[in-house]
Design a protein around this motif. Structure first.
Motif, PDB file in Angstrom:
ATOM      1  N   LYS A  74       0.863  -1.179   0.000  1.00 17.52           N
ATOM      2  CA  LYS A  74       0.000   0.000   0.000  1.00 17.52           C
ATOM      3  C   LYS A  74       0.902   1.232   0.000  1.00 17.52           C
ATOM      4  O   LYS A  74       1.172   1.823   1.027  1.00 17.52           O
ATOM      5  CB  LYS A  74      -0.909   0.009   1.226  1.00 17.52           C
ATOM      6  N   ARG A  77       1.710   4.981  -0.729  1.00 15.73           N
ATOM      7  CA  ARG A  77       1.080   6.270  -0.932  1.00 15.73           C
ATOM      8  C   ARG A  77       2.168   7.330  -0.883  1.00 15.73           C
ATOM      9  O   ARG A  77       3.162   7.176  -0.192  1.00 15.73           O
ATOM     10  CB  ARG A  77       0.061   6.565   0.157  1.00 15.73           C
ATOM     11  N   ASN A  78       1.944   8.400  -1.589  1.00 11.23           N
ATOM     12  CA  ASN A  78       2.908   9.476  -1.486  1.00 11.23           C
ATOM     13  C   ASN A  78       2.546  10.348  -0.280  1.00 11.23           C
ATOM     14  O   ASN A  78       1.489  10.187   0.336  1.00 11.23           O
ATOM     15  CB  ASN A  78       3.006  10.280  -2.780  1.00 11.23           C
ATOM     16  N   GLU A  82      -0.876  12.198  -0.399  1.00 13.00           N
ATOM     17  CA  GLU A  82      -2.028  11.337  -0.119  1.00 13.00           C
ATOM     18  C   GLU A  82      -2.127  11.045   1.370  1.00 13.00           C
ATOM     19  O   GLU A  82      -3.224  10.982   1.930  1.00 13.00           O
ATOM     20  CB  GLU A  82      -1.916  10.032  -0.904  1.00 13.00           C
ATOM     21  N   LEU A 110      -3.692  13.977   3.081  1.00 11.54           N
ATOM     22  CA  LEU A 110      -5.121  14.094   2.798  1.00 11.54           C
ATOM     23  C   LEU A 110      -5.966  13.128   3.631  1.00 11.54           C
ATOM     24  O   LEU A 110      -7.172  13.318   3.764  1.00 11.54           O
ATOM     25  CB  LEU A 110      -5.385  13.868   1.312  1.00 11.54           C
ATOM     26  N   THR A 111      -5.362  12.115   4.211  1.00 10.65           N
ATOM     27  CA  THR A 111      -6.114  11.180   5.045  1.00 10.65           C
ATOM     28  C   THR A 111      -6.316  11.701   6.464  1.00 10.65           C
ATOM     29  O   THR A 111      -7.022  11.078   7.244  1.00 10.65           O
ATOM     30  CB  THR A 111      -5.403   9.808   5.135  1.00 10.65           C
TER      31      THR A 111
END
Length: 80
Positions: free
Chosen positions: A51, A53-54, A57, A60-61
């Protein structure tokens, strides 16, 4: 699926790796109980997909809910 003791696995580790590469997993037992398994990387990735993610991202969570205010006052005097 083969099963072998830790002692046997140590002695034939390269053969275990070759078997795993060809799709034959092996269970390693310790004191007669299953302790680990040697599987191919392909099978491992099926079990645990990456999984990635950069950082954007990830940010943004963030669930939010906190209002942050910037203190506009200077933290020190500056002579230019």
């Amino acid at each position: 699926m083969k099963t072998m003791q830790v002692r046997e696995a140590k002695a034939g580790f390269s053969a275990l790796v070759e078997a795993a590469e060809s799709g034959e997993p092996t269970i390693i037992t310790k004191h007669g109980k299953p302790a680990a398994a040697v599987v191919s990387v392909e099978d491992l990735r099926k079990l645990y997909p990456a999984k990635r993610r950069n950082f954007g991202e990830f940010l943004l969570t963030y669930p939010g809910g906190i209002e942050l205010e910037r203190n506009e006052s200077p933290s020190r005097d500056i002579d230019l």
